[in-house]
Design a protein around this motif. Structure first.
Motif, PDB file in Angstrom:
ATOM      1  N   LEU A 167      82.271  61.430  26.025  1.00  0.00           N
ATOM      2  CA  LEU A 167      82.533  61.256  24.594  1.00  0.00           C
ATOM      3  C   LEU A 167      81.827  62.309  23.755  1.00  0.00           C
ATOM      4  O   LEU A 167      82.340  62.750  22.723  1.00  0.00           O
ATOM      5  N   VAL A 168      80.634  62.734  24.184  1.00  0.00           N
ATOM      6  CA  VAL A 168      79.908  63.747  23.431  1.00  0.00           C
ATOM      7  C   VAL A 168      80.688  65.039  23.369  1.00  0.00           C
ATOM      8  O   VAL A 168      80.795  65.699  22.332  1.00  0.00           O
ATOM      9  N   SER A 169      81.259  65.411  24.520  1.00  0.00           N
ATOM     10  CA  SER A 169      82.045  66.649  24.549  1.00  0.00           C
ATOM     11  C   SER A 169      83.296  66.522  23.674  1.00  0.00           C
ATOM     12  O   SER A 169      83.684  67.459  22.988  1.00  0.00           O
ATOM     13  N   LYS A 170      83.920  65.319  23.711  1.00  0.00           N
ATOM     14  CA  LYS A 170      85.117  65.115  22.890  1.00  0.00           C
ATOM     15  C   LYS A 170      84.761  65.069  21.409  1.00  0.00           C
ATOM     16  O   LYS A 170      85.540  65.515  20.561  1.00  0.00           O
ATOM     17  N   ASN A 171      83.595  64.517  21.075  1.00  0.00           N
ATOM     18  CA  ASN A 171      83.174  64.457  19.664  1.00  0.00           C
ATOM     19  C   ASN A 171      82.996  65.835  19.052  1.00  0.00           C
ATOM     20  O   ASN A 171      83.323  66.064  17.888  1.00  0.00           O
ATOM     21  N   SER A 172      82.446  66.754  19.842  1.00  0.00           N
ATOM     22  CA  SER A 172      82.271  68.124  19.329  1.00  0.00           C
ATOM     23  C   SER A 172      83.617  68.743  19.002  1.00  0.00           C
ATOM     24  O   SER A 172      83.781  69.444  18.000  1.00  0.00           O
ATOM     25  N   LEU A 173      84.608  68.445  19.863  1.00  0.00           N
ATOM     26  CA  LEU A 173      85.957  68.961  19.619  1.00  0.00           C
ATOM     27  C   LEU A 173      86.544  68.331  18.353  1.00  0.00           C
ATOM     28  O   LEU A 173      87.174  68.993  17.537  1.00  0.00           O
ATOM     29  N   LEU A 174      86.304  67.005  18.188  1.00  0.00           N
ATOM     30  CA  LEU A 174      86.822  66.315  17.003  1.00  0.00           C
ATOM     31  C   LEU A 174      86.175  66.826  15.724  1.00  0.00           C
ATOM     32  O   LEU A 174      86.814  66.895  14.663  1.00  0.00           O
ATOM     33  N   GLU A 175      84.914  67.200  15.783  1.00  0.00           N
ATOM     34  CA  GLU A 175      84.237  67.736  14.602  1.00  0.00           C
ATOM     35  C   GLU A 175      84.877  69.031  14.153  1.00  0.00           C
ATOM     36  O   GLU A 175      85.059  69.283  12.950  1.00  0.00           O
ATOM     37  N   GLN A 176      85.219  69.839  15.109  1.00  0.00           N
ATOM     38  CA  GLN A 176      85.892  71.100  14.761  1.00  0.00           C
ATOM     39  C   GLN A 176      87.234  70.823  14.094  1.00  0.00           C
ATOM     40  O   GLN A 176      87.602  71.463  13.098  1.00  0.00           O
ATOM     41  N   GLN A 177      87.980  69.849  14.695  1.00  0.00           N
ATOM     42  CA  GLN A 177      89.282  69.512  14.102  1.00  0.00           C
ATOM     43  C   GLN A 177      89.105  68.923  12.692  1.00  0.00           C
ATOM     44  O   GLN A 177      89.908  69.180  11.796  1.00  0.00           O
ATOM     45  N   SER A 178      88.041  68.135  12.499  1.00  0.00           N
ATOM     46  CA  SER A 178      87.800  67.535  11.194  1.00  0.00           C
ATOM     47  C   SER A 178      87.530  68.601  10.147  1.00  0.00           C
ATOM     48  O   SER A 178      88.002  68.498   9.005  1.00  0.00           O
ATOM     49  N   GLU A 179      86.770  69.615  10.501  1.00  0.00           N
ATOM     50  CA  GLU A 179      86.502  70.691   9.548  1.00  0.00           C
ATOM     51  C   GLU A 179      87.786  71.397   9.159  1.00  0.00           C
ATOM     52  O   GLU A 179      87.989  71.750   7.984  1.00  0.00           O
ATOM     53  N   GLU A 180      88.667  71.601  10.126  1.00  0.00           N
ATOM     54  CA  GLU A 180      89.931  72.256   9.847  1.00  0.00           C
ATOM     55  C   GLU A 180      90.797  71.409   8.909  1.00  0.00           C
ATOM     56  O   GLU A 180      91.430  71.904   7.975  1.00  0.00           O
ATOM     57  N   ILE A 181      90.795  70.073   9.157  1.00  0.00           N
ATOM     58  CA  ILE A 181      91.584  69.147   8.321  1.00  0.00           C
ATOM     59  C   ILE A 181      91.048  69.132   6.892  1.00  0.00           C
ATOM     60  O   ILE A 181      91.815  69.118   5.921  1.00  0.00           O
ATOM     61  N   SER A 182      89.732  69.151   6.737  1.00  0.00           N
ATOM     62  CA  SER A 182      89.129  69.165   5.399  1.00  0.00           C
ATOM     63  C   SER A 182      89.540  70.401   4.631  1.00  0.00           C
ATOM     64  O   SER A 182      89.831  70.348   3.427  1.00  0.00           O
ATOM     65  N   ARG A 183      89.527  71.539   5.310  1.00  0.00           N
ATOM     66  CA  ARG A 183      89.934  72.775   4.649  1.00  0.00           C
ATOM     67  C   ARG A 183      91.382  72.700   4.187  1.00  0.00           C
ATOM     68  O   ARG A 183      91.722  73.114   3.081  1.00  0.00           O
ATOM     69  N   MET A 184      92.248  72.125   5.046  1.00  0.00           N
ATOM     70  CA  MET A 184      93.663  72.003   4.690  1.00  0.00           C
ATOM     71  C   MET A 184      93.838  71.011   3.518  1.00  0.00           C
ATOM     72  O   MET A 184      94.700  71.212   2.662  1.00  0.00           O
TER      73      MET A 184
ATOM     74  N   ILE B 132      78.675  53.459  31.613  1.00  0.00           N
ATOM     75  CA  ILE B 132      78.728  53.817  30.184  1.00  0.00           C
ATOM     76  C   ILE B 132      78.055  55.160  29.954  1.00  0.00           C
ATOM     77  O   ILE B 132      78.498  55.965  29.106  1.00  0.00           O
ATOM     78  N   GLU B 133      76.965  55.425  30.655  1.00  0.00           N
ATOM     79  CA  GLU B 133      76.277  56.697  30.493  1.00  0.00           C
ATOM     80  C   GLU B 133      77.194  57.862  30.846  1.00  0.00           C
ATOM     81  O   GLU B 133      77.207  58.888  30.161  1.00  0.00           O
ATOM     82  N   LYS B 134      77.947  57.660  31.931  1.00  0.00           N
ATOM     83  CA  LYS B 134      78.886  58.708  32.313  1.00  0.00           C
ATOM     84  C   LYS B 134      79.947  58.894  31.229  1.00  0.00           C
ATOM     85  O   LYS B 134      80.316  60.005  30.871  1.00  0.00           O
ATOM     86  N   GLN B 135      80.443  57.734  30.668  1.00  0.00           N
ATOM     87  CA  GLN B 135      81.466  57.814  29.626  1.00  0.00           C
ATOM     88  C   GLN B 135      80.913  58.438  28.347  1.00  0.00           C
ATOM     89  O   GLN B 135      81.616  59.149  27.632  1.00  0.00           O
ATOM     90  N   ASN B 136      79.620  58.180  28.079  1.00  0.00           N
ATOM     91  CA  ASN B 136      79.001  58.760  26.884  1.00  0.00           C
ATOM     92  C   ASN B 136      78.969  60.276  26.957  1.00  0.00           C
ATOM     93  O   ASN B 136      79.158  60.976  25.954  1.00  0.00           O
ATOM     94  N   GLU B 137      78.694  60.780  28.133  1.00  0.00           N
ATOM     95  CA  GLU B 137      78.667  62.234  28.288  1.00  0.00           C
ATOM     96  C   GLU B 137      80.031  62.828  27.990  1.00  0.00           C
ATOM     97  O   GLU B 137      80.139  63.880  27.340  1.00  0.00           O
TER      98      GLU B 137
END
Length: 638
Positions: free
Chosen positions: A454-471, A447-452
């Motif tokens: 997920l953290v990288s993917k979450n940062s990417l999702l945050e960027q996409q979320s900001e873009e979606i909010s603007r749209m 799980i620790e390996k998977q968490n690492e």
């Protein structure tokens, strides 16, 4: 001479009749005698105006007739009754003697006794006189015989009473009277002592267990005691000797309490509400009727208290209820209840028989005190019934305790077994947990390996979320602009062309939309109260109504509009005004009826109203165009 012969014959006939009354013979061995049957002669004074001189005259001697009953009675309570007894003393008596009357409710008794000179001495007593006026301080009525010399004598008694009484006349020597009085008062002391003991015992039981049946039983037996002391004259002797008028109320109040508390006690002891609902309702009805009769007697006519036979009704109801619950419900305490009521019922019947004049078939003491004996035996067996109920409750409690103890033992055994089973399962579970801990540790590493990752993917999702909010912000602005354009197009279409009802309803779909439009149109220049001209308001009871915050007057949104007192739905009324305005009033009522689904007469009436407003405001509407239909709704002359 011829005149003297009829007078002599009349005197002879009177003398012959007087001699016909057989005398009761007394001597030195005579200590008590009860006069009964033909030993007492009677004369009814219907007008109650005959004097002693009149009835003792030779003319009235033949009007006395032998008593037809075992004991004389005053059958007509409005009359006075004269009674005559004849006695013969075979020898001079050296003992003082009295004549005694038993019935304590007799209002007045006038006695006329001869003295040694042949003159008659008058004495008076009765329940309506102050107690201290009696010759002896005794509950009965006594007259002292003043002449006990050898010879024959007539004694006269005048009885007047508003109650029906048994005129029981008894001759006693003073020694016998004292012996009898002491014995009687001792017996009463035992009787009332038992009532006191029963009351005190049940009071202690009530304080111990707080069961209402004990309290009702106490009130019942106290009522019995009050009735007995009232009917025996003891209450008059000791409680209110200066107030004879209370005698008219005492036994009536006591009988009411006996009936009421007996029935209430029956309901409580036998659980009538649960075991016999019909009899529960019947008892309640009898209680109400008994209360009504008591109030009528108390407030209107106390003489009606003398109708004691009505107590047979509540007595029978309680008796039948006990029999029903014993027979149908098998409730054990009801057996003692039924036995106790049987004795009371029997005592009541014997008392009635005694009152009706059949006392010769019943021993004197039993007949006179039958009701007291019945009450006493009933109290004993009712105590047995209460005790039986307590024993049943105690037995149930003991059985419940035994079941509780048994259940606790079973629970303890089950607890031990469960503890042993749990210990075995805990050991087994501990081994499993250790194995699972090792597996979890391995999983944690994964799980620790998977968490690492997920953290990288979450940062990417945050960027996409900001873009979606603007749209989304941009889309929202476009939607608002589009909605505004649609409303403008709809308004333009409404004002430009004639729409059908479905298209028109998109703009004014319901009552709320119509009310909103009217409110904005009506108060476009601001609100002012019609009553006080105040400009502040709050919402009214109906949507879009406005209520003045100063005087609380609520103005309807339809007031002073063409739609006031409207009988059709508001959106159809809107459409009707719209059609008439766009057609410049040329559309027919048949066409309006077809489009709106409303009767043609209603369309015609409403169209006439709108056309009238259009005609009156022709100058104001000139040049406005098709949007002017909304301007006529505020016409105040409509």
């Amino acid at each position: 001479m011829l005149f003297r012969i009829p007078v002599f014959l009349l005197f002879l006939s009177c003398f012959t009749f007087a001699v016909a009354q057989k005398p009761v013979v007394f001597n030195k061995k005579s200590y008590e005698h009860i006069f009964k049957s033909a030993e007492v002669y009677t004369l009814e004074d219907v007008e109650s105006n005959l004097s002693f001189d009149t009835i003792s005259s030779a003319t009235y001697q033949n009007k006395f007739v032998p008593n037809k009953d075992y004991y004389p009675k005053n059958y007509n309570q409005n009359s006075s009754y004269w009674y005559r007894i004849k006695v013969r003393f075979d020898e001079d008596l050296d003992k003082s003697s009295v004549i005694e009357f038993f019935d304590q409710v007799t209002d007045y008794i006038d006695a006329y006794f001869p003295d040694e000179n042949g003159n008659y001495i008058h004495s008076r007593t009765g329940a309506d006189l102050v107690f201290k006026e009696r010759l002896f301080s005794h509950k009965n009525f006594e007259f002292l015989i003043r002449n006990l010399k050898k010879g024959e004598y007539y004694y006269y008694f005048k009885v007047k009473s508003k109650d029906k009484v048994n005129v029981i006349i008894v001759f006693r020597t003073v020694e016998r009277f004292i012996q009898y009085g002491l014995t009687e008062y001792l017996t009463y002391g035992l009787f009332y002592g038992m009532i006191f003991i029963f009351s005190f015992h049940n009071l202690l039981m009530y304080l111990a267990v707080r069961r209402k049946q004990y309290l009702y039983y106490i009130l019942y037996i106290i009522s019995v005691g009050l009735y007995e002391v009232s009917i025996d004259g003891i209450a008059y002797q000791y409680l209110w000797p200066q107030h004879p008028v209370w005698n008219e109320y005492a036994y009536g109040i006591a009988l009411f309490c006996i009936s009421s508390f007996a029935l209430i006690f029956t309901k409580e002891l036998l659980h009538v509400k649960q075991k016999a609902p019909f009899y529960f309702k019947l008892i309640n009805a009898v209680l109400l009727l008994r209360l009504a009769f008591f109030l009528v007697c108390l407030l209107y006519n106390p003489d009606w208290f003398k109708y004691k036979f009505i107590e047979f009704i509540p007595l029978s109801i309680g008796f039948v209820t006990g029999i029903y619950i014993l027979w149908r419900k098998r409730y054990r305490p009801a057996r003692f209840f039924v036995v106790g009521y049987s004795f009371l019922f029997l005592g009541f019947v014997i008392k009635i028989v005694h009152i009706l004049g059949y006392a010769r078939h019943i021993p004197g003491a039993l007949g006179y005190y039958s009701l007291s004996f019945g009450f006493l035996l009933e109290m004993v067996f009712l105590s047995f019934a209460i005790g039986d109920q307590v024993r049943i409750l105690k037995r149930k409690k003991e059985n419940a305790q035994k079941q509780i103890i048994k259940q606790m033992q079973l629970n303890a055994e089950m607890k031990d077994n469960l503890n042993r089973e749990l210990e075995a399962k805990v050991e087994q579970r501990t081994i499993e947990v250790k194995k699972q801990a090792i597996a979890l540790q391995q999983q944690n590493e994964t799980i620790e390996k998977q968490n690492e990752e997920l953290v990288s993917k979450n940062s990417l999702l945050e960027q996409q979320s900001e873009e979606i909010s603007r749209m989304n912000v941009l889309l929202e602005r476009d939607n608002i602009s589009l909605k505004t354009s649609i409303e403008k197009v709809t308004d333009a279409r409404v004002n430009a062309t004639e729409l059908d009802f479905e298209e028109f309803s998109q703009k004014y779909p319901d009552k709320e939309a119509c009310y909103k439009f009217l409110a904005e149109l009506k108060w476009e220049s601001g609100y002012a109260c019609l009553k006080c001209s105040h400009t502040n308001y709050c919402n009214g009871k109906v949507p879009y109504n406005r209520r003045c915050t100063k005087c609380a007057y609520e103005e309807s949104v339809l007031h002073d509009t063409i739609f006031e007192n409207n009988r059709i739905s508001i959106n159809k009324a809107f459409y009707l005004v719209y059609l008439i305005y766009n057609s410049k009033g040329t559309i027919s009522s048949h066409k309006l009826s077809e489009k709106l689904g409303i009767r043609q007469s209603t369309c015609w009436a409403y169209a006439s109203k709108v056309k009238k407003v259009m005609e009156e405001r022709k100058k104001d509407l000139r040049g406005i165009g098709k949007s002017g239909w909304s301007k006529i709704v505020l016409d105040k002359k409509a």
